[in-house]
Write a protein that holds these residues in place. Structure first.
Motif, PDB file in Angstrom:
ATOM      1  N   ASN A  98       0.763  -1.264   0.000  1.00 39.47           N
ATOM      2  CA  ASN A  98       0.000   0.000   0.000  1.00 39.47           C
ATOM      3  C   ASN A  98       0.788   1.305   0.000  1.00 39.47           C
ATOM      4  OD1 ASN A  98       0.631  -0.192   2.950  1.00 39.47           O
ATOM      5  ND2 ASN A  98      -0.863  -1.853   2.768  1.00 39.47           N
ATOM      6  N   ILE A  99       1.876   1.390   0.787  1.00 40.70           N
ATOM      7  CA  ILE A  99       2.696   2.614   0.760  1.00 40.70           C
ATOM      8  C   ILE A  99       4.045   2.345   0.117  1.00 40.70           C
ATOM      9  CG2 ILE A  99       4.050   4.184   2.246  1.00 40.70           C
ATOM     10  CD1 ILE A  99       1.301   5.237   1.876  1.00 40.70           C
ATOM     11  N   TYR A 100       4.558   1.129   0.298  1.00 39.06           N
ATOM     12  CA  TYR A 100       5.828   0.792  -0.350  1.00 39.06           C
ATOM     13  C   TYR A 100       5.726   1.022  -1.861  1.00 39.06           C
ATOM     14  CZ  TYR A 100       9.707  -1.851  -2.244  1.00 39.06           C
ATOM     15  OH  TYR A 100      10.824  -2.208  -2.957  1.00 39.06           O
ATOM     16  N   GLY A 101       4.684   0.458  -2.474  1.00 44.96           N
ATOM     17  CA  GLY A 101       4.505   0.597  -3.931  1.00 44.96           C
ATOM     18  C   GLY A 101       4.476   2.062  -4.360  1.00 44.96           C
ATOM     19  N   PRO A 102       3.633   2.890  -3.735  1.00 45.24           N
ATOM     20  CA  PRO A 102       3.607   4.308  -4.103  1.00 45.24           C
ATOM     21  C   PRO A 102       4.931   5.032  -3.892  1.00 45.24           C
ATOM     22  CG  PRO A 102       1.573   3.727  -3.010  1.00 45.24           C
ATOM     23  CD  PRO A 102       2.456   2.513  -2.926  1.00 45.24           C
ATOM     24  N   THR A 103       5.709   4.647  -2.869  1.00 41.81           N
ATOM     25  CA  THR A 103       7.016   5.323  -2.726  1.00 41.81           C
ATOM     26  C   THR A 103       7.899   4.978  -3.920  1.00 41.81           C
ATOM     27  OG1 THR A 103       8.092   3.561  -1.404  1.00 41.81           O
ATOM     28  CG2 THR A 103       6.974   5.312  -0.172  1.00 41.81           C
ATOM     29  N   LYS A 104       7.753   3.750  -4.432  1.00 42.34           N
ATOM     30  CA  LYS A 104       8.563   3.357  -5.585  1.00 42.34           C
ATOM     31  C   LYS A 104       8.003   3.995  -6.866  1.00 42.34           C
ATOM     32  CE  LYS A 104      11.779   1.006  -3.570  1.00 42.34           C
ATOM     33  NZ  LYS A 104      13.210   1.314  -3.750  1.00 42.34           N
ATOM     34  N   ALA A 105       6.687   4.180  -6.906  1.00 45.69           N
ATOM     35  CA  ALA A 105       6.084   4.892  -8.047  1.00 45.69           C
ATOM     36  C   ALA A 105       6.597   6.335  -8.078  1.00 45.69           C
ATOM     37  CB  ALA A 105       4.565   4.872  -7.938  1.00 45.69           C
ATOM     38  N   PHE A 106       6.786   6.906  -6.902  1.00 45.75           N
ATOM     39  CA  PHE A 106       7.380   8.248  -6.823  1.00 45.75           C
ATOM     40  C   PHE A 106       8.755   8.238  -7.485  1.00 45.75           C
ATOM     41  CE2 PHE A 106      10.591  10.899  -4.945  1.00 45.75           C
ATOM     42  CZ  PHE A 106      10.046  12.174  -5.072  1.00 45.75           C
ATOM     43  N   ILE A 107       9.559   7.244  -7.136  1.00 50.03           N
ATOM     44  CA  ILE A 107      10.932   7.202  -7.668  1.00 50.03           C
ATOM     45  C   ILE A 107      10.896   7.084  -9.193  1.00 50.03           C
ATOM     46  CG2 ILE A 107      13.115   5.910  -7.706  1.00 50.03           C
ATOM     47  CD1 ILE A 107      12.511   5.103  -4.765  1.00 50.03           C
ATOM     48  N   THR A 108      10.006   6.240  -9.691  1.00 49.54           N
ATOM     49  CA  THR A 108       9.887   6.076 -11.147  1.00 49.54           C
ATOM     50  C   THR A 108       9.519   7.410 -11.797  1.00 49.54           C
ATOM     51  OG1 THR A 108       9.264   3.768 -10.861  1.00 49.54           O
ATOM     52  CG2 THR A 108       8.652   4.797 -12.961  1.00 49.54           C
ATOM     53  N   SER A 109       8.535   8.084 -11.220  1.00 51.66           N
ATOM     54  CA  SER A 109       8.095   9.362 -11.778  1.00 51.66           C
ATOM     55  C   SER A 109       9.193  10.426 -11.622  1.00 51.66           C
ATOM     56  CB  SER A 109       6.810   9.804 -11.072  1.00 51.66           C
ATOM     57  OG  SER A 109       6.397  11.037 -11.569  1.00 51.66           O
ATOM     58  N   PHE A 110       9.893  10.379 -10.499  1.00 50.56           N
ATOM     59  CA  PHE A 110      10.989  11.327 -10.258  1.00 50.56           C
ATOM     60  C   PHE A 110      12.072  11.154 -11.332  1.00 50.56           C
ATOM     61  CE2 PHE A 110      14.769  12.465  -7.392  1.00 50.56           C
ATOM     62  CZ  PHE A 110      14.585  13.832  -7.529  1.00 50.56           C
ATOM     63  N   SER A 111      12.411   9.907 -11.625  1.00 51.33           N
ATOM     64  CA  SER A 111      13.443   9.641 -12.654  1.00 51.33           C
ATOM     65  C   SER A 111      13.019  10.245 -13.986  1.00 51.33           C
ATOM     66  CB  SER A 111      13.639   8.130 -12.857  1.00 51.33           C
ATOM     67  OG  SER A 111      14.043   7.517 -11.669  1.00 51.33           O
ATOM     68  N   LEU A 112      11.774  10.006 -14.372  1.00 47.52           N
ATOM     69  CA  LEU A 112      11.314  10.499 -15.671  1.00 47.52           C
ATOM     70  C   LEU A 112      11.245  12.024 -15.672  1.00 47.52           C
ATOM     71  CD1 LEU A 112       8.554   7.819 -16.435  1.00 47.52           C
ATOM     72  CD2 LEU A 112      10.911   7.868 -17.253  1.00 47.52           C
ATOM     73  N   ASN A 113      10.861  12.595 -14.532  1.00 45.87           N
ATOM     74  CA  ASN A 113      10.799  14.062 -14.452  1.00 45.87           C
ATOM     75  C   ASN A 113      12.190  14.695 -14.471  1.00 45.87           C
ATOM     76  OD1 ASN A 113       7.991  15.461 -14.038  1.00 45.87           O
ATOM     77  ND2 ASN A 113       7.854  13.404 -13.174  1.00 45.87           N
ATOM     78  N   LEU A 114      13.164  14.004 -13.864  1.00 48.03           N
ATOM     79  CA  LEU A 114      14.540  14.513 -13.930  1.00 48.03           C
ATOM     80  C   LEU A 114      14.988  14.545 -15.386  1.00 48.03           C
ATOM     81  CD1 LEU A 114      16.308  12.711 -10.933  1.00 48.03           C
ATOM     82  CD2 LEU A 114      15.897  15.165 -11.158  1.00 48.03           C
TER      83      LEU A 114
END
Ligand code: 8X3
Length: 253
Positions: free
Chosen positions: A145-161
């Motif tokens: 529930n929260i682990y997955g979204p924290t990793k989704a953040f990282i994925t989105s952060f990478s693409l935004n960088l």
């Protein structure tokens, strides 16, 4: 090259530290456990710089990064590897302190280190950021529930960088491993319940930490004009659960 690796004292970070040193690079290994870092320093020698800091303590990270001695102060590759999952309880039974820790380490700590190190890469117009996300950032599963979204953040952060770094000679890759054995991931998730952790990998030919380290190393050997945006890795024996349907007779309502 000079490689900054977070979470260097275990799992992918430990294997990657060994591999980069083996290939003649220098490594700054950040981790919380000082004794483990010291043991690694003894093993890896002068090309390894141990940086003891807690991913939840931004002041200790800042102090460490801003006071790196030469030649460790010019960072060519940042591998944001430190991260953790805690528990597999459904959201309605989860401990909020666990959610906070995952958010602190996987999101806040990772963004903070990137924020500290990225400007020097931009100044030199040269650098590489590799973020270790997870398949859990793409595919939800029970208890993530929260682990997955924290990793989704990282994925989105990478693409935004990648979006922000348009026109610059700085690469960003999001690495998305699935089930990986031979690391402490599940021992941490189950808070030291080793039997529970072992059961996750029993009878599964899981990906190993060394195999992920090999991929991290391989990424850095690619030509500079080539950016691997995302790379997703699973054991052959793992796949998507698919959309689950609960029959009315099985439902709790
Ligand atoms: C870990 C991947 O499948 O163990 O990030 O949740 S999995």
């Amino acid at each position: 090259m000079n490689i900054f690796i977070t979470g260097a004292s275990s799992g992918f970070g430990l294997e990657a530290s060994r591999l980069f040193i083996e290939h003649g690079h220098t490594v700054i290994g950040l981790a919380r456990r000082h004794d483990r870092l010291m043991a690694l320093k003894t093993e890896l020698g002068d090309n390894f710089y141990p940086l003891t800091a807690d991913m939840q303590d931004l002041a200790s990270i800042k102090q460490g990064v801003e006071n790196l001695p030469e030649p460790f102060d010019q960072i060519d590759v940042l591998i944001n590897n430190a991260g953790l999952a805690l528990n597999l309880s459904p959201a309605f039974e989860a401990d909020f302190a666990d959610w906070q820790t995952m958010i602190d380490v996987n999101i806040r700590g990772l963004s903070y280190i990137t924020h500290l190190i990225l400007p020097q890469m931009v100044e030199r117009n040269d650098g590489y950021i590799i973020n270790v996300s997870s398949t859990a950032g793409t595919y939800p599963y029970y208890g993530s529930n929260i682990y997955g979204p924290t990793k989704a953040f990282i994925t989105s952060f990478s693409l935004n960088l990648r979006a922000d770094l348009v026109g610059k000679n700085i690469r960003v890759t999001n690495v998305e491993p699935g089930l990986c054995g031979e690391t402490e991931f599940s021992n941490v998730r189950f808070k030291g319940d080793d039997a529970k952790a072992e059961a996750v990998y029993a009878d599964v030919d899981a990906v190993t930490g060394k195999e992920i380290a090999d991929i991290l190393y391989w990424l850095t050997t690619q030509p500079k004009h080539l950016n691997v945006n995302r790379i997703e890795i699973m054991p052959t024996m793992q796949t998507f659960a698919g959309l689950k349907v609960v029959k009315q007779s099985e439902s709790s309502s």
